[in-house]
Design a protein around this motif. Structure first.
Motif, short mmCIF file in Angstrom:
data_model
loop_
_atom_site.label_atom_id
_atom_site.label_comp_id
_atom_site.label_asym_id
_atom_site.label_seq_id
_atom_site.Cartn_x
_atom_site.Cartn_y
_atom_site.Cartn_z
N SER A 51 2.14 1.83 -3.51
CA SER A 51 1.15 2.13 -4.55
C SER A 51 0.29 3.35 -4.24
O SER A 51 -0.49 3.75 -5.09
CB SER A 51 0.25 0.91 -4.77
OG SER A 51 -0.54 0.68 -3.63
N ILE A 52 0.42 3.96 -3.08
CA ILE A 52 -0.46 5.07 -2.71
C ILE A 52 -0.31 6.26 -3.64
O ILE A 52 -1.29 6.93 -3.99
CB ILE A 52 -0.25 5.48 -1.24
CG1 ILE A 52 -1.48 6.18 -0.72
CG2 ILE A 52 0.96 6.36 -1.06
CD1 ILE A 52 -1.55 6.22 0.78
N GLU A 68 0.83 -1.21 0.00
CA GLU A 68 0.00 0.00 0.00
C GLU A 68 0.86 1.26 0.00
O GLU A 68 0.55 2.23 -0.67
CB GLU A 68 -0.93 0.01 1.20
CG GLU A 68 -2.16 -0.83 1.02
CD GLU A 68 -3.15 -0.65 2.16
OE1 GLU A 68 -3.32 0.50 2.63
OE2 GLU A 68 -3.73 -1.65 2.57
N ALA A 87 -5.61 3.66 -11.91
CA ALA A 87 -7.02 3.75 -12.27
C ALA A 87 -7.18 4.24 -13.71
O ALA A 87 -8.03 3.74 -14.46
CB ALA A 87 -7.75 4.68 -11.31
N HIS A 107 0.50 6.12 -6.76
CA HIS A 107 0.24 5.71 -8.14
C HIS A 107 -1.20 5.26 -8.37
O HIS A 107 -1.51 4.77 -9.44
CB HIS A 107 1.19 4.58 -8.55
CG HIS A 107 2.63 4.95 -8.44
ND1 HIS A 107 3.23 5.81 -9.32
CD2 HIS A 107 3.58 4.59 -7.56
CE1 HIS A 107 4.49 5.96 -8.99
NE2 HIS A 107 4.74 5.23 -7.92
N ARG A 108 -2.07 5.45 -7.39
CA ARG A 108 -3.44 4.96 -7.53
C ARG A 108 -4.17 5.61 -8.69
O ARG A 108 -4.90 4.95 -9.43
CB ARG A 108 -4.21 5.16 -6.23
CG ARG A 108 -3.85 4.14 -5.20
CD ARG A 108 -4.83 4.13 -4.06
NE ARG A 108 -4.40 3.10 -3.12
CZ ARG A 108 -4.47 3.22 -1.83
NH1 ARG A 108 -4.96 4.31 -1.29
NH2 ARG A 108 -4.06 2.25 -1.05
N THR A 109 -4.01 6.92 -8.86
CA THR A 109 -4.70 7.60 -9.97
C THR A 109 -4.16 7.13 -11.31
O THR A 109 -4.93 6.95 -12.26
CB THR A 109 -4.57 9.13 -9.85
OG1 THR A 109 -3.19 9.48 -9.79
CG2 THR A 109 -5.27 9.64 -8.62
#
Length: 85
Positions: free
Chosen positions: A17-18, A14, A25, A20-22
């Motif tokens: 990847s926090i 987490e 998506a 890079h979430r957008t």
């Protein structure tokens, strides 16, 4: 021990990847858009060699197609053969 290691690995994943979430998506949405285009390409006038195999997916993809054309700013379906609104 095994459970705490699993929680530690999930926390680490987490943390990485926090930011890079957008981006993730957006990439997933782009892949969905490409898949929709490939499945509906016959209706755009582009030959689709897998049309026979994707034909049974259309009832499941109508909702995704509806969300797509609304996201693209089209109030109604741009394709004559797809009536989703």
């Amino acid at each position: 021990m095994k459970n705490s290691l699993k929680k530690l690995m999930q926390g680490y994943d987490e943390m990485l990847s926090i930011s890079h979430r957008t981006e993730i998506a957006r990439e997933l949405r782009d892949e969905d858009d490409l898949f929709l285009f490939l499945c509906f390409s016959e209706m755009f006038g582009i030959p689709n060699p897998a049309f026979y195999y994707t034909l049974e997916l259309y009832p499941y993809m109508l909702e995704k197609f509806h969300k797509w054309h609304l996201r693209m700013g089209m109030d109604n379906s741009p394709l004559d053969g797809v009536r989703c609104c």
